[in-house]
Design a protein around this motif. Structure first.
Motif, PDB file in Angstrom:
ATOM      1  N   GLY A 306      -1.640  -4.408   0.500  1.00  0.00           N
ATOM      2  CA  GLY A 306      -1.650  -3.568   1.694  1.00  0.00           C
ATOM      3  C   GLY A 306      -1.663  -2.089   1.388  1.00  0.00           C
ATOM      4  N   ALA A 307      -0.980  -1.696   0.324  1.00  0.00           N
ATOM      5  CA  ALA A 307      -0.875  -0.264   0.009  1.00  0.00           C
ATOM      6  C   ALA A 307      -2.047   0.248  -0.812  1.00  0.00           C
ATOM      7  CB  ALA A 307       0.426  -0.005  -0.759  1.00  0.00           C
ATOM      8  N   LEU A 308      -2.747  -0.637  -1.516  1.00  0.00           N
ATOM      9  CA  LEU A 308      -3.786  -0.206  -2.451  1.00  0.00           C
ATOM     10  C   LEU A 308      -4.909   0.598  -1.788  1.00  0.00           C
ATOM     11  CD1 LEU A 308      -4.247  -0.388  -5.471  1.00  0.00           C
ATOM     12  CD2 LEU A 308      -5.588  -2.458  -5.097  1.00  0.00           C
ATOM     13  N   PRO A 309      -5.427   0.210  -0.614  1.00  0.00           N
ATOM     14  CA  PRO A 309      -6.498   1.039  -0.029  1.00  0.00           C
ATOM     15  C   PRO A 309      -6.042   2.447   0.335  1.00  0.00           C
ATOM     16  CG  PRO A 309      -5.797  -0.673   1.518  1.00  0.00           C
ATOM     17  CD  PRO A 309      -5.203  -1.002   0.177  1.00  0.00           C
ATOM     18  N   PHE A 310      -4.790   2.607   0.742  1.00  0.00           N
ATOM     19  CA  PHE A 310      -4.265   3.937   1.058  1.00  0.00           C
ATOM     20  C   PHE A 310      -4.046   4.739  -0.223  1.00  0.00           C
ATOM     21  CE2 PHE A 310      -2.994   1.109   4.500  1.00  0.00           C
ATOM     22  CZ  PHE A 310      -3.468   1.804   5.599  1.00  0.00           C
ATOM     23  N   TRP A 311      -3.561   4.070  -1.258  1.00  0.00           N
ATOM     24  CA  TRP A 311      -3.345   4.723  -2.552  1.00  0.00           C
ATOM     25  C   TRP A 311      -4.673   5.186  -3.145  1.00  0.00           C
ATOM     26  CZ3 TRP A 311       1.173   6.253  -4.476  1.00  0.00           C
ATOM     27  CH2 TRP A 311       1.301   6.537  -5.835  1.00  0.00           C
ATOM     28  N   SER A 312      -5.700   4.334  -3.020  1.00  0.00           N
ATOM     29  CA  SER A 312      -7.020   4.673  -3.539  1.00  0.00           C
ATOM     30  C   SER A 312      -7.604   5.873  -2.802  1.00  0.00           C
ATOM     31  CB  SER A 312      -7.953   3.471  -3.399  1.00  0.00           C
ATOM     32  OG  SER A 312      -9.249   3.770  -3.864  1.00  0.00           O
TER      33      SER A 312
END
Length: 386
Positions: A306-312
């Motif tokens: 869930g957090a990976l697209p925002f982190w990217s």
């Protein structure tokens, strides 16, 4: 084909990665950055940094993210299954009494495996230092974090130190020269990411309401809560699991026996929950092991995806790249502190251990031998001389 490749790589890691979560990150880096270039050094550090900020098993979350970036959702599942299955099956076998491991902590081969972890982590620290610690500010951040965490170990201090590194990087590192992570395209939309994070929170709220209905729900709730609330992973999860299982599902003696076995098998220490699920008497061992394994890993994996697209997306912003450059330097310091304790202090007990560790490091760096060969060699050498 990529999915199969991911599964094979992480299955080999699951069979040979001893030494705890920090050592696992070193093994992962060797395979996915050095040998296969699936991620850049900075991209891998970005994933590791995100895993450090999230609750859950950091090494398993890192592997899950690598699989997701490499081969989508099937790759993520393949990476997690390959890395987790060997230790989970061993812990299930131990719980049902297959084989008598005896005093696993006294085995010479286990001492050799711990020494191998020293060399693996040292190689990872050296490689990441050369790529990510490139000026005086980052040197100060890496050494400052290492010094802090040697004196004040613990997940809370790790998170605070990395946050401070991000602020210092944002303020003092020029964004034009900050190293971008260059993560591959994340196959998860932001909307899906929000849904996954919401699903993780919904499980934390709903499972306590379902737990009184049956032993299965209660088992799932106990492991899910432990996996969702623990920062730092590894040994930090033990108090939460003990609170959920002792004395409700099993005795303290049974709990401690499983802990000893969990330290003697490769792969994530979170598979200790597999043992606990199999050792309880409310359900069959296989069903209990399956529920406990899914329960303890699921929240951390949902949060990572869930957090990976925002982190990217965040890492693509110039100011954020400067902050991430500081965080990445802090990650190197975190690994440096962990190289000392618990990796070095838990493995090197005298001159023989140090000699084997130095030989293993030479084999990895000068000899360029694959990590799995060095691990097996240390296990054999440990059985003979340690």
């Amino acid at each position: 084909m990529r999915v199969l490749e991911v599964f094979v790589v992480f299955l080999r890691l699951g069979l040979t990665s001893f030494g705890g979560p920090v050592a696992h990150l070193g093994y992962f880096r060797t395979e996915v950055v050095t040998r296969r270039a699936w991620l850049s050094e900075a991209g891998y550090a970005d994933v590791v940094a995100l895993a450090q900020f999230l609750p859950g098993p950091a090494s398993s979350q890192t592997g899950f993210a690598v699989g997701l970036l490499r081969a989508g959702w099937p790759g993520a599942l393949a990476a997690w299954l390959g890395f987790t299955a060997p230790s989970a099956l061993l812990m299930l076998a131990f719980a049902v009494g297959v084989g008598n491991l005896g005093d696993v902590g006294a085995a010479g081969s286990l001492a050799g495996l711990k020494v191998a972890a020293v060399a693996i982590v040292a190689q990872a620290v050296a490689g990441m230092w050369s790529s990510l610690v490139t000026d005086r500010v980052r040197v100060a951040l890496a050494l400052g974090v290492a010094a802090l965490l040697v004196v004040l170990p613990g997940a809370v201090w790790q998170v605070l130190a990395l946050l401070a590194c991000g602020l210092i990087g944002w303020r003092f590192l020029p964004s034009a020269h900050a190293t971008a992570g260059h993560l591959p395209t994340v196959p998860v939309s932001r909307m899906t990411g929000l849904l996954l994070i919401g699903l993780c929170g919904a499980g934390l709220l709903a499972l306590p309401l379902l737990a009184p209905l049956s032993g299965g729900w209660a088992l799932l709730e106990a492991t899910y809560r432990a996996g969702a609330l623990v920062f730092g992973g590894g040994h930090v999860v033990l108090p939460l699991l003990e609170a959920g299982f002792v004395p409700r599902f099993l005795t303290h003696g049974t709990f401690i026996a499983g802990y000893g076995a969990a330290n003697a098998v490769p792969g994530p220490l979170f598979t200790f929950a597999t043992y606990l699920g199999a050792a309880q008497h409310a359900l069959s061992p296989v069903l209990g092991a399956l529920l406990a394994t899914v329960g303890v890993f699921l929240p951390g994996l949902l949060l990572m995806a869930g957090a990976l697209p925002f982190w990217s997306a965040l890492s693509a912003q110039p100011a954020a790249r400067a902050a991430l450059a500081g965080v990445n330097a802090g990650v190197v310091g975190l690994l440096l502190a962990a190289l000392y304790s618990p990796v070095f202090t838990g493995a090197v007990r005298g001159p023989r251990d140090l000699a084997v560790a130095l030989a293993a490091y030479a084999a990895l760096t000068a000899g360029r031998l694959p990590a799995w060969i060095v691990v097996l060699g240390c296990a054999l050498l440990g059985q003979l001389v340690l």
